[in-house]
Design a protein around this motif. Structure first.
Motif, mmCIF file in Angstrom:
data_model
loop_
_atom_site.group_PDB
_atom_site.id
_atom_site.type_symbol
_atom_site.label_atom_id
_atom_site.label_comp_id
_atom_site.label_asym_id
_atom_site.label_seq_id
_atom_site.Cartn_x
_atom_site.Cartn_y
_atom_site.Cartn_z
ATOM 1 N N LEU A 1 0.909 -1.120 -0.029
ATOM 2 C CA LEU A 1 0.161 -0.148 0.003
ATOM 3 C C LEU A 1 0.999 0.832 -0.304
ATOM 4 O O LEU A 1 0.269 2.677 -0.361
ATOM 5 C CB LEU A 1 -0.405 -0.345 1.341
ATOM 6 C CG LEU A 1 -1.925 -1.112 1.354
ATOM 7 C CD1 LEU A 1 -2.757 -0.576 2.474
ATOM 8 C CD2 LEU A 1 -2.787 -1.028 0.386
ATOM 9 N N THR A 2 1.778 1.165 0.017
ATOM 10 C CA THR A 2 2.779 2.225 0.593
ATOM 11 C C THR A 2 3.465 2.421 -0.741
ATOM 12 O O THR A 2 3.909 1.794 -1.668
ATOM 13 C CB THR A 2 4.538 2.366 1.438
ATOM 14 O OG1 THR A 2 4.948 1.361 1.328
ATOM 15 C CG2 THR A 2 3.603 2.334 2.796
ATOM 16 N N ARG A 3 3.610 4.196 -1.037
ATOM 17 C CA ARG A 3 4.505 4.321 -2.418
ATOM 18 C C ARG A 3 5.849 5.533 -2.171
ATOM 19 O O ARG A 3 5.096 6.009 -1.275
ATOM 20 C CB ARG A 3 3.328 5.186 -3.711
ATOM 21 C CG ARG A 3 2.432 4.657 -3.704
ATOM 22 C CD ARG A 3 2.909 2.978 -5.001
ATOM 23 N NE ARG A 3 1.893 2.376 -5.700
ATOM 24 C CZ ARG A 3 1.514 1.248 -5.371
ATOM 25 N NH1 ARG A 3 2.555 0.991 -4.164
ATOM 26 N NH2 ARG A 3 1.251 0.554 -5.840
ATOM 27 N N PRO A 4 6.524 6.035 -2.922
ATOM 28 C CA PRO A 4 7.831 6.878 -2.211
ATOM 29 C C PRO A 4 7.367 8.219 -2.413
ATOM 30 O O PRO A 4 7.435 8.553 -1.428
ATOM 31 C CB PRO A 4 8.657 6.675 -3.686
ATOM 32 C CG PRO A 4 8.740 4.753 -4.008
ATOM 33 C CD PRO A 4 6.650 4.865 -3.464
ATOM 34 N N TRP A 5 6.323 8.873 -2.930
ATOM 35 C CA TRP A 5 5.916 9.507 -2.762
ATOM 36 C C TRP A 5 4.543 9.682 -1.848
ATOM 37 O O TRP A 5 4.471 11.333 -1.629
ATOM 38 C CB TRP A 5 5.245 10.974 -4.039
ATOM 39 C CG TRP A 5 3.473 8.836 -4.738
ATOM 40 C CD1 TRP A 5 2.663 9.259 -4.264
ATOM 41 C CD2 TRP A 5 4.184 8.365 -6.101
ATOM 42 N NE1 TRP A 5 2.106 8.231 -5.216
ATOM 43 C CE2 TRP A 5 2.312 7.543 -6.046
ATOM 44 C CE3 TRP A 5 4.813 7.705 -6.558
ATOM 45 C CZ2 TRP A 5 2.331 6.757 -6.453
ATOM 46 C CZ3 TRP A 5 4.619 6.547 -6.805
ATOM 47 C CH2 TRP A 5 3.362 5.898 -6.955
ATOM 48 N N ASN A 6 4.159 8.529 -0.715
ATOM 49 C CA ASN A 6 3.209 8.950 0.474
ATOM 50 C C ASN A 6 4.142 8.730 1.238
ATOM 51 O O ASN A 6 4.497 7.409 1.434
ATOM 52 C CB ASN A 6 2.273 8.331 0.120
ATOM 53 C CG ASN A 6 1.615 8.843 -1.051
ATOM 54 O OD1 ASN A 6 1.034 10.572 -1.143
ATOM 55 N ND2 ASN A 6 -0.004 8.096 -1.108
#
Length: 139
Positions: A23-28
Motif C-alpha cells: 500500500l505504500t508509495r515513495p511519494w506518500n
C-alpha cells in the motif's frame, strides 16, 4: 480478535503491515499520512488486534458529503478470516452514525483480487475519473 482505534504505539507495526500489503508509495510518506490523520477524525483510524499484534487497518474519513476508506490492509497470515469484511462493516457503521450517505474508495486498477473483494461486499465501480494534485510533497 478485536477492533479498536489506532494508538501511537502501533505506528511501526502499521507501517510494516502497509508495506507487506503493497500500500505504500515513495511519494506518500506513511509516517506523515498517519500524523495527518491523527489531526482529523483520529477515532476513524481503526486497527484489528489479535493476541496483542496489529493484523489489519482501515483509515476512514467523512468530509460531510461522502465517506472514504483508505489503507484497508490485512496481514497475509490473517486473510480469509473475514477481517476485511468486518472492518468495512465497522467503517460503514461509523459513517452512518455521522449521517454519511455514501462511501467511496480507490483501488489500483491492477489490483483485481481487491476489486473483487469489494464487489462481493456490494461495492460497484462508479463512472468517474479520479484526478489529483499534490499540494505538499513528502519526498
Amino acid at each position: 480478535m478485536y477492533i479498536r482505534p489506532y494508538q501511537a504505539s502501533d505506528e511501526d507495526t502499521v507501517i510494516a503491515l502497509w508495506n507487506e500489503c503493497g500500500l505504500t508509495r515513495p511519494w506518500n510518506n506513511p509516517h506523515r499520512d498517519i500524523a495527518r490523520k491523527m489531526t482529523e477524525q483520529p477515532e476513524l483510524f481503526l486497527v484489528v488486534v489479535d493476541q496483542q499484534e496489529v493484523v489489519a487497518t482501515a483509515m476512514i474519513g467523512f468530509d460531510g458529503h461522502r465517506g472514504w476508506v483508505y489503507y484497508l490492509a490485512v496481514a497475509a497470515s490473517h486473510r480469509h478470516q473475514s477481517i476485511g469484511r468486518k472492518l468495512m462493516s465497522e467503517a460503514e457503521h461509523l459513517l452512518m452514525e455521522r449521517g454519511c450517505p455514501k462511501i467511496s474508495l480507490m483501488v489500483r486498477s491492477s489490483n483485481v483480487s481487491v476489486i473483487e473483494f469489494y464487489r462481493k461486499l456490494g461495492y460497484a465501480q462508479d463512472d468517474v475519473v479520479t484526478l489529483g494534485r499534490r499540494l505538499i510533497h513528502d519526498t
